[in-house]
Design a protein around this motif. Structure first.
Motif, mmCIF file in Angstrom:
data_model
loop_
_atom_site.group_PDB
_atom_site.id
_atom_site.type_symbol
_atom_site.label_atom_id
_atom_site.label_comp_id
_atom_site.label_asym_id
_atom_site.label_seq_id
_atom_site.Cartn_x
_atom_site.Cartn_y
_atom_site.Cartn_z
ATOM 1 N N VAL A 390 25.127 2.296 32.257
ATOM 2 C CA VAL A 390 24.347 2.488 33.484
ATOM 3 C C VAL A 390 22.913 2.938 33.258
ATOM 4 C CG1 VAL A 390 26.438 3.060 34.754
ATOM 5 C CG2 VAL A 390 25.083 4.901 33.769
ATOM 6 N N LEU A 391 22.551 3.316 32.032
ATOM 7 C CA LEU A 391 21.287 4.028 31.848
ATOM 8 C C LEU A 391 20.069 3.178 32.202
ATOM 9 C CD1 LEU A 391 22.169 5.945 28.560
ATOM 10 C CD2 LEU A 391 22.340 6.723 30.932
ATOM 11 N N THR A 392 19.978 1.971 31.648
ATOM 12 C CA THR A 392 18.830 1.107 31.966
ATOM 13 C C THR A 392 18.820 0.742 33.446
ATOM 14 O OG1 THR A 392 18.924 0.185 29.739
ATOM 15 C CG2 THR A 392 17.656 -1.038 31.371
ATOM 16 N N ILE A 393 19.999 0.470 33.981
ATOM 17 C CA ILE A 393 20.115 0.078 35.391
ATOM 18 C C ILE A 393 19.615 1.193 36.304
ATOM 19 C CG2 ILE A 393 21.778 -0.511 37.201
ATOM 20 C CD1 ILE A 393 23.523 -1.633 34.843
ATOM 21 N N VAL A 394 20.003 2.418 36.005
ATOM 22 C CA VAL A 394 19.610 3.556 36.844
ATOM 23 C C VAL A 394 18.107 3.755 36.816
ATOM 24 C CG1 VAL A 394 19.803 6.050 37.099
ATOM 25 C CG2 VAL A 394 21.840 4.699 36.629
ATOM 26 N N VAL A 395 17.510 3.631 35.636
ATOM 27 C CA VAL A 395 16.065 3.814 35.531
ATOM 28 C C VAL A 395 15.333 2.732 36.309
ATOM 29 C CG1 VAL A 395 14.130 3.628 33.921
ATOM 30 C CG2 VAL A 395 16.056 5.101 33.384
ATOM 31 N N GLN A 396 15.735 1.481 36.155
ATOM 32 C CA GLN A 396 15.090 0.393 36.889
ATOM 33 C C GLN A 396 15.275 0.549 38.390
ATOM 34 O OE1 GLN A 396 16.882 -3.091 35.072
ATOM 35 N NE2 GLN A 396 15.095 -3.414 33.781
ATOM 36 N N ASN A 397 16.301 1.255 38.774
ATOM 37 C CA ASN A 397 16.610 1.441 40.190
ATOM 38 C C ASN A 397 15.719 2.488 40.846
ATOM 39 O OD1 ASN A 397 18.530 0.880 42.445
ATOM 40 N ND2 ASN A 397 18.957 3.060 42.233
ATOM 41 N N THR A 398 15.066 3.335 40.037
ATOM 42 C CA THR A 398 14.381 4.486 40.631
ATOM 43 C C THR A 398 12.873 4.509 40.414
ATOM 44 O OG1 THR A 398 14.901 5.770 38.646
ATOM 45 C CG2 THR A 398 16.407 5.979 40.496
ATOM 46 N N VAL A 399 12.367 3.814 39.400
ATOM 47 C CA VAL A 399 10.932 3.908 39.141
ATOM 48 C C VAL A 399 10.170 2.944 40.032
ATOM 49 C CG1 VAL A 399 11.272 4.614 36.748
ATOM 50 C CG2 VAL A 399 11.011 2.192 37.279
ATOM 51 N N SER A 400 8.885 3.205 40.190
ATOM 52 C CA SER A 400 8.030 2.316 40.974
ATOM 53 C C SER A 400 7.763 1.039 40.192
ATOM 54 C CB SER A 400 6.704 3.017 41.290
ATOM 55 O OG SER A 400 5.996 3.281 40.093
ATOM 56 N N TYR A 401 7.301 0.023 40.917
ATOM 57 C CA TYR A 401 7.037 -1.262 40.276
ATOM 58 C C TYR A 401 6.030 -1.135 39.143
ATOM 59 C CZ TYR A 401 4.811 -5.694 39.410
ATOM 60 O OH TYR A 401 4.259 -6.767 38.794
ATOM 61 N N THR A 402 5.021 -0.297 39.339
ATOM 62 C CA THR A 402 3.978 -0.175 38.328
ATOM 63 C C THR A 402 4.519 0.315 36.989
ATOM 64 O OG1 THR A 402 1.784 0.734 37.891
ATOM 65 C CG2 THR A 402 3.359 2.200 38.920
ATOM 66 N N ASP A 403 5.677 1.011 37.012
ATOM 67 C CA ASP A 403 6.265 1.545 35.785
ATOM 68 C C ASP A 403 7.542 0.824 35.382
ATOM 69 O OD1 ASP A 403 4.328 3.523 35.391
ATOM 70 O OD2 ASP A 403 5.315 4.879 36.790
ATOM 71 N N LEU A 404 7.856 -0.281 36.044
ATOM 72 C CA LEU A 404 9.132 -0.940 35.795
ATOM 73 C C LEU A 404 9.272 -1.383 34.340
ATOM 74 C CD1 LEU A 404 11.702 -1.864 37.280
ATOM 75 C CD2 LEU A 404 10.577 -4.043 37.703
ATOM 76 N N GLY A 405 8.227 -2.008 33.802
ATOM 77 C CA GLY A 405 8.304 -2.498 32.429
ATOM 78 C C GLY A 405 8.345 -1.389 31.407
#
Length: 676
Positions: A390-405
């Motif tokens: 779940v770790l990558t999924i959770v992070v992608q779920n919460t950060v703003s678009y500008t920090d997605l990558g």
């Protein structure tokens, strides 16, 4: 803050137009590249006892793994930027050449230091192969299919990571440990040849900013810390000037890294991410999971070969219960997260189960039965699988678009860094404990041949009574190592309780069940690429035909589906080839020209296009209808992505530009709909 260059890059069309056959050839090439790089993370673990017996240098054993992981960590960061600068095809090919050169030198190595240096070269090439493989998929695979291909590539990464020990054992027993490296040479040559012929050269407009100073500081700082932990109590005493100097250098360099990352315009790891508690916790857990998994997988085969007396191949096979536990819980937890949208319980349970597994494995000795050992390994693997997914999924779920990558690549960075630290610390504990234990065993029986203490084959040749002291020394040492790692797993269990549970986005739900996500497959830090990936995942959750019909209706365009298809085909071929030829369009769909002709004749009769021989061109009215459909796609995407928060107006401009680009691609890629 988004720069003008970034907006230009976001606006660019980054996909090459290839036939299905060409796409499949490219996919095979990048899959082989990913396979090579992932396999070499773990393939040497079962060969390590034999390597040490041949080359000596038992104290440096863990560095055969650590050197690769550290080099890979840095390389994945640089390769993504260099791909933007010089083209991903070139970076992929250069990475393959560096990897194959490192593999050849590994196979020829006649001492441990040469092997470790060659492993660094392998890691540089391997990191480049992995991150550009994922980026190339984004370049050549249509958006609607990208999720399937990236999921398959992620599965290759995950499975080869965990079956590497068995493959390494097969080579060690039936050929030589050197063939664990030599086998890369012919495969890499095929990858280079296919890449040169099949992969299109796609360049991203603009000049990305590379954080060279930050990358150098974190690389040298981490290496200094790992060297201090590896050499302390082994090569040098803990209080020696060398060890104290290495620790001091690591602290200074890593502190300088933080300062640099707060000031450079495009940091490799923006410090603002750590204001997000979810990113901080997931990065910590990712570090711990990497620490436990690679550390255990590196030293388990040594236990099995020395203590249980099995061959290198058998030691790889005997670790499969851990692999089964890991894959099983990864798949189960991923599917449950996808269905329920709830994830917090899994890293908590994973931390607890992982702690129990490590504690159980610390009790293994020469008297532990095969089935009991298998259960213990299964428990450890199950704990790791529950935590990883779940770790990558959770992070992608919460950060703003500008920090997605950067957030996505950041979690992967911490997992690989954790693997490096884990392997090094496991190695330090192992070397510090094993040396005195073996010395005591050899001193107690002057008739024991010293070679038996460092060669599994020589040890198996001894009578049971004579081999027992050496076997016990190895059992006690590896049990001691696992006991020391239990507190790290317990820390992961406690940290997981701090994880916030937030509603999952559609894209996060769609990717939750992908095996590759569980293994934190390396991804580019490119925010546009990550957004396109999120869109691709979202598209997998809907009926494409229904969405297309709905978007067409919402556009208010008078185009019927067949006309929309013809408009899309005309636009696609004009953009890709400079003109839209009816014969070429028909050939691309494996249809006779007379089958597609009625759709284009109808389009021309309605005034949306004109024919000049076999060449079709959109009229101003047809271009207007194309833009209306693109706009409807843009609105549909924006609605689907309304949970990506934007705090900076410039970032909103960048997102708008990127979504316009993606909407254009969606019109292009739906141009393969058969006319109705």
């Amino acid at each position: 803050m988004a720069t003008a260059t970034e907006v230009e890059r976001g606006a660019s069309s980054r996909s090459a137009v290839l036939s299905r056959a060409q796409v499949n050839v490219v996919f095979v090439a990048v899959m082989l590249g990913m396979l090579l790089a992932a396999l070499d993370q773990t393939i040497v673990s079962t060969a390590l006892p034999t390597i040490v017996a041949d080359l000596g240098g038992a104290g440096h054993m863990s560095w055969v793994v650590t050197a690769y992981l550290l080099a890979e960590t840095v390389s994945t960061v640089l390769a993504g930027k260099f791909g933007d600068l010089f083209g991903r095809k070139l970076v992929f090919q250069v990475s393959a050449v560096v990897f194959v050169a490192g593999s050849a030198v590994c196979g020829l190595a006649n001492d441990m230091l040469v092997l470790i240096a060659a492993r660094v070269a392998q890691g540089i090439g391997g990191g480049g192969l992995m991150v550009t493989a994922m980026a190339l998929i984004a370049d050549v695979i249509p958006l609607r299919d990208r999720g399937r291909y990236q999921g398959a590539l992620g599965a290759v990464f995950g499975v080869t990571t965990v079956v590497g020990p068995t493959v390494g054992g097969l080579f060690t027993d039936h050929l030589s440990w050197r063939w664990a490296f030599y086998i890369n040479v012919p495969v890499a040559v095929v990858v280079i040849a296919v890449a040169a012929r099949a992969i299109p050269a796609v360049r991203v407009p603009g000049q990305p900013i590379v954080d060279y100073l930050g990358i150098a500081l974190v690389a040298v700082g981490s290496s200094s810390m790992i060297l201090a932990l590896s050499w302390g109590g082994n090569e040098y005493t803990w209080g020696s000037p060398v060890i104290i100097g290495l620790f001091a250098a690591a602290v200074v360099l890593l502190a300088a890294f933080v300062v640099v990352e707060m000031r450079v315009p495009e940091p490799m790891l923006p410090m603002r991410l750590f204001r997000n508690s979810v990113f901080t916790i997931c990065s910590t857990l990712s570090f711990i999971v990497g620490f436990a998994m690679l550390g255990a997988m590196t030293f388990l085969p040594t236990f099995l070969q020395y203590v249980d007396g099995v061959s290198a191949t058998a030691s790889g096979v005997r670790t499969l219960p851990m692999v089964v536990g890991l894959l099983l819980t990864s798949v189960i937890s991923g599917n449950l997260v996808s269905r329920t949208g709830r994830y917090k319980a899994f890293p908590i349970a994973g931390g607890a189960v992982m702690s129990i597994g490590l504690l159980l494995m610390s009790t293994m000795d020469a008297g532990t039965g095969v089935w009991v050992e298998s259960v213990y390994m299964f428990v450890l693997g199950a704990g790791i699988g529950l935590s990883m997914q779940v770790l990558t999924i959770v992070v992608q779920n919460t950060v703003s678009y500008t920090d997605l990558g950067t957030a996505t690549s950041g979690v992967t960075f911490f997992r690989t860094l954790g693997s490096s630290f884990g392997t090094a610390i496991f190695g330090t504990l192992y070397a510090n404990k094993l040396g005195p234990s073996l010395s005591a065993a050899l001193a107690a029986d002057p008739g024991l041949p010293p070679a038996a203490a460092h060669s599994p084959e020589a040890l198996r040749a001894l009578p049971a009574a004579q081999a027992a002291p050496i076997i016990n020394a190895y059992a006690d040492t590896i049990g001691y190592v696992f006991r020391w790692v239990v507190p790290v797993a317990v820390l992961g269990f406690l940290v997981a309780w701090l994880l916030k549970e937030l509603p999952l986005r559609d894209s996060a739900r769609a990717t939750a069940s992908d095996v590759g996500e569980g293994f934190s497959t390396p991804h580019s830090a490119d925010r546009v690429a990550q957004l396109e990936r999120a869109i691709s995942a979202t598209m997998r959750t809907v009926d494409p035909r229904g969405v297309f019909d709905g978007v067409l209706a919402a556009s208010g365009s008078p185009l019927n589906p067949a006309q929309a298809w013809a408009v899309g085909q005309t636009h696609l071929h004009t953009k890709a080839r400079g003109n839209a030829d009816l014969n070429t369009i028909a050939h691309a769909h494996r249809l006779p020209p007379e089958v597609v002709m009625p759709a284009f004749a109808d389009l021309c009769q309605a005034g949306y296009a004109r024919l000049d021989g076999d060449t079709v061109e959109l009229t101003a009215v047809g271009q207007l209808q194309l833009e209306r459909v693109q706009g409807a796609w843009r609105q549909w995407l924006d609605t689907r992505l309304d949970d990506i928060t934007m705090t900076d107006p410039a970032d909103r401009v960048l997102l708008d530009q990127a979504l316009d680009n993606i909407a254009t691609k969606l019109v292009d890629e739906h141009a393969d709909r058969v006319p109705r």
